[in-house]
Every structure is written in C-alpha cells, then in structure tokens.
Design a protein around this motif. Structure first.
Motif, PDB file in Angstrom:
ATOM      1  N   THR A  81      24.135  19.336  49.365  1.00  0.00           N
ATOM      2  CA  THR A  81      24.146  19.973  50.680  1.00  0.00           C
ATOM      3  C   THR A  81      25.200  19.391  51.601  1.00  0.00           C
ATOM      4  O   THR A  81      25.514  19.976  52.637  1.00  0.00           O
ATOM      5  N   GLY A  82      25.704  18.203  51.272  1.00  0.00           N
ATOM      6  CA  GLY A  82      26.646  17.531  52.158  1.00  0.00           C
ATOM      7  C   GLY A  82      25.981  16.543  53.098  1.00  0.00           C
ATOM      8  O   GLY A  82      26.661  15.921  53.919  1.00  0.00           O
ATOM      9  N   ALA A  83      24.663  16.384  52.985  1.00  0.00           N
ATOM     10  CA  ALA A  83      23.934  15.413  53.806  1.00  0.00           C
ATOM     11  C   ALA A  83      22.893  14.745  52.925  1.00  0.00           C
ATOM     12  O   ALA A  83      22.132  15.427  52.235  1.00  0.00           O
ATOM     13  N   VAL A  84      22.829  13.421  52.953  1.00  0.00           N
ATOM     14  CA  VAL A  84      21.953  12.717  52.030  1.00  0.00           C
ATOM     15  C   VAL A  84      20.487  13.048  52.266  1.00  0.00           C
ATOM     16  O   VAL A  84      19.701  13.186  51.319  1.00  0.00           O
ATOM     17  N   ARG A  85      20.077  13.207  53.515  1.00  0.00           N
ATOM     18  CA  ARG A  85      18.671  13.527  53.786  1.00  0.00           C
ATOM     19  C   ARG A  85      18.292  14.872  53.164  1.00  0.00           C
ATOM     20  O   ARG A  85      17.240  15.014  52.532  1.00  0.00           O
ATOM     21  N   ASP A  86      19.145  15.866  53.332  1.00  0.00           N
ATOM     22  CA  ASP A  86      18.847  17.187  52.780  1.00  0.00           C
ATOM     23  C   ASP A  86      18.895  17.176  51.254  1.00  0.00           C
ATOM     24  O   ASP A  86      18.100  17.856  50.594  1.00  0.00           O
ATOM     25  N   ASP A  87      19.838  16.422  50.690  1.00  0.00           N
ATOM     26  CA  ASP A  87      19.896  16.305  49.230  1.00  0.00           C
ATOM     27  C   ASP A  87      18.596  15.714  48.686  1.00  0.00           C
ATOM     28  O   ASP A  87      18.029  16.219  47.708  1.00  0.00           O
ATOM     29  N   ALA A  92      12.962  15.810  46.322  1.00  0.00           N
ATOM     30  CA  ALA A  92      11.517  15.648  46.489  1.00  0.00           C
ATOM     31  C   ALA A  92      10.788  16.971  46.302  1.00  0.00           C
ATOM     32  O   ALA A  92       9.712  17.030  45.692  1.00  0.00           O
ATOM     33  N   LEU A  93      11.352  18.044  46.821  1.00  0.00           N
ATOM     34  CA  LEU A  93      10.705  19.350  46.693  1.00  0.00           C
ATOM     35  C   LEU A  93      10.723  19.840  45.252  1.00  0.00           C
ATOM     36  O   LEU A  93       9.792  20.526  44.809  1.00  0.00           O
ATOM     37  N   TRP A 136      20.603  12.613  39.949  1.00  0.00           N
ATOM     38  CA  TRP A 136      20.472  12.669  41.404  1.00  0.00           C
ATOM     39  C   TRP A 136      21.079  11.478  42.139  1.00  0.00           C
ATOM     40  O   TRP A 136      21.299  11.545  43.346  1.00  0.00           O
ATOM     41  N   ALA A 137      21.364  10.402  41.426  1.00  0.00           N
ATOM     42  CA  ALA A 137      21.911   9.211  42.085  1.00  0.00           C
ATOM     43  C   ALA A 137      23.204   9.474  42.850  1.00  0.00           C
ATOM     44  O   ALA A 137      23.436   8.863  43.917  1.00  0.00           O
ATOM     45  N   GLU A 142      27.256   9.455  47.420  1.00  0.00           N
ATOM     46  CA  GLU A 142      28.051  10.269  48.346  1.00  0.00           C
ATOM     47  C   GLU A 142      27.619  10.012  49.786  1.00  0.00           C
ATOM     48  O   GLU A 142      28.447  10.029  50.710  1.00  0.00           O
ATOM     49  N   GLY A 143      26.316   9.766  49.994  1.00  0.00           N
ATOM     50  CA  GLY A 143      25.844   9.426  51.333  1.00  0.00           C
ATOM     51  C   GLY A 143      26.428   8.111  51.825  1.00  0.00           C
ATOM     52  O   GLY A 143      26.776   7.971  53.001  1.00  0.00           O
ATOM     53  N   VAL A 144      26.563   7.152  50.903  1.00  0.00           N
ATOM     54  CA  VAL A 144      27.201   5.880  51.260  1.00  0.00           C
ATOM     55  C   VAL A 144      28.661   6.121  51.621  1.00  0.00           C
ATOM     56  O   VAL A 144      29.179   5.597  52.620  1.00  0.00           O
ATOM     57  N   ALA A 145      29.342   6.931  50.828  1.00  0.00           N
ATOM     58  CA  ALA A 145      30.760   7.209  51.065  1.00  0.00           C
ATOM     59  C   ALA A 145      30.976   7.914  52.409  1.00  0.00           C
ATOM     60  O   ALA A 145      32.000   7.703  53.060  1.00  0.00           O
TER      61      ALA A 145
END
Length: 208
Positions: A81-87, A92-93, A136-137, A142-145
């Motif tokens: 999605t481009g955002a770690v929370r949404d990914d 989780a879903l 999924w890692a 990508e969120g760190v980057a």
C-alpha cells in the motif's frame, strides 16, 4: 539420491492426483483432527488408489508436510500500500480471514495440535510460517526505508507480532478473531515497532 515421499512436484495427471489427495487430507484434518487422519480414508475421498497414496507419501506425517508445503505455495502474495501500517493491517486481515474460515481454521488447529507431539509436522509447520514471514517481511523493510520505523527494526519479528495475538486468541478461546481484532493486532505491532521495541540495540562507539 531418491526424493523423500511427498516432496516431488510433478505435472500432468500426477499433479491432479496430488491436488485431490491434499484436498482430501485437508478435509479430514479439518473435520476429524490429526489423530483420525488415515491414508486409506484420504485415498477413498480423493478417489485414487490406496497404493498410489502409500507409494507417493508413505506416512501421515509425510502427507501433512506436503499439505503444508502446498499451502505455503498457494498463499496469497503480500499487499503493498505504500504505508507500513496499512500493509500490516492487510497481513492481519488475511490471517483473520483464514482463521475465521470454517475449514481453514479447523485445519490449522489440527496441524498446530499435531506439531506439539510430532517432530516432522512441527518442522513442516515452521517451514510454512517461514515462507509466509519471508513474503511479508519486506513490508517492514520498506517501512524502515521510508522512515516510518526505526533503523534496525527486525522485519520477521514485527510480522510475527502481528499474527501472534490472533493465533493465541483462537487457540485459547476457540473463537476466531474478528476484523477489529486483526486491526488492533497490526496497530499494536506498529506502535511497538515505532517505539523501538523490535529494533536491535545500537552499540555505542567508544572514542579512541
């Protein structure tokens, strides 16, 4: 060197037989549990000869190992999605839908129970989750980057932190998690990661 039973990935008719047998094995596991899994019953449900099943897999544990390998191969790819929370909410879903599915949820409970007392099933289950975590890692990396998470955050640990509460809830209450529980699990994992809980400690540099 001959391949271990259940590890060959054939094509054609043999592939169709494998698909039918693994489907039947999954049905028996979901309906009756690991202790009732019988190769002859699986062959009957799959409408293939018992000899074929015994020759191809040989044991119940070999069949379960192949079933888990197939499940890992067939699992859906990760969301980007481009955002770690949404990914991680998407992750989780996906876990939540799997555990809430009447067949899949029962199947996972049966395999997890079997893994507690059977080393080969335990190894196959670890391999299944290693494949899924590796898929999924990169969401975390990508969120760190992007600067959403601290440098040094361990991607695999974060992914495990997302799904762990969902499995724990299923196994301790017998009730599948709902979407709200999945989103809470992802949000909690992200909050912990942002706080540096899953980041490797920085070694201070001693002046020389």
């Amino acid at each position: 060197m001959s391949a271990e039973p259940g590890t060959v990935r054939p094509g054609g008719r043999t592939a169709r037989v494998r698909t039918a047998v693994l489907r039947a094995a999954g049905d028996v596991l979901a309906e009756q549990g690991f202790d009732r899994l019988d190769l002859a019953e699986v062959a009957r449900r799959a409408e293939v000869g018992k000899t074929t099943v015994y020759r191809r897999w040989g044991t119940v544990t070999a069949l379960v190992a192949d079933l888990l390998a197939d499940m890992a191969e067939q699992s859906l790819p990760r969301t980007r999605t481009g955002a770690v929370r949404d990914d991680l909410r998407a992750n989780a879903l996906l876990v939540q839908r799997t555990l809430a599915d009447p067949r899949q949820g029962a199947l996972f409970r049966a395999v997890i129970a079997a893994a507690a007392c059977d080393p080969r099933t335990a190894e196959a289950l670890r391999h299944f989750y290693a494949v899924r975590i590796a898929e999924w890692a990169p969401c975390v990396s990508e969120g760190v980057a992007r600067g959403e998470l601290p440098v040094g955050t361990d991607p695999a640990t974060v992914v495990r932190a997302v799904s762990a509460p969902l499995y724990y809830g299923l196994l301790t209450t017998g009730t599948a998690p709902d979407p709200a529980a999945a989103e809470r699990a992802a949000d909690a994992a992200v909050a912990a990661a942002q706080a540096g809980v899953y980041a490797a400690p920085v070694t201070p540099v001693t002046p020389t």
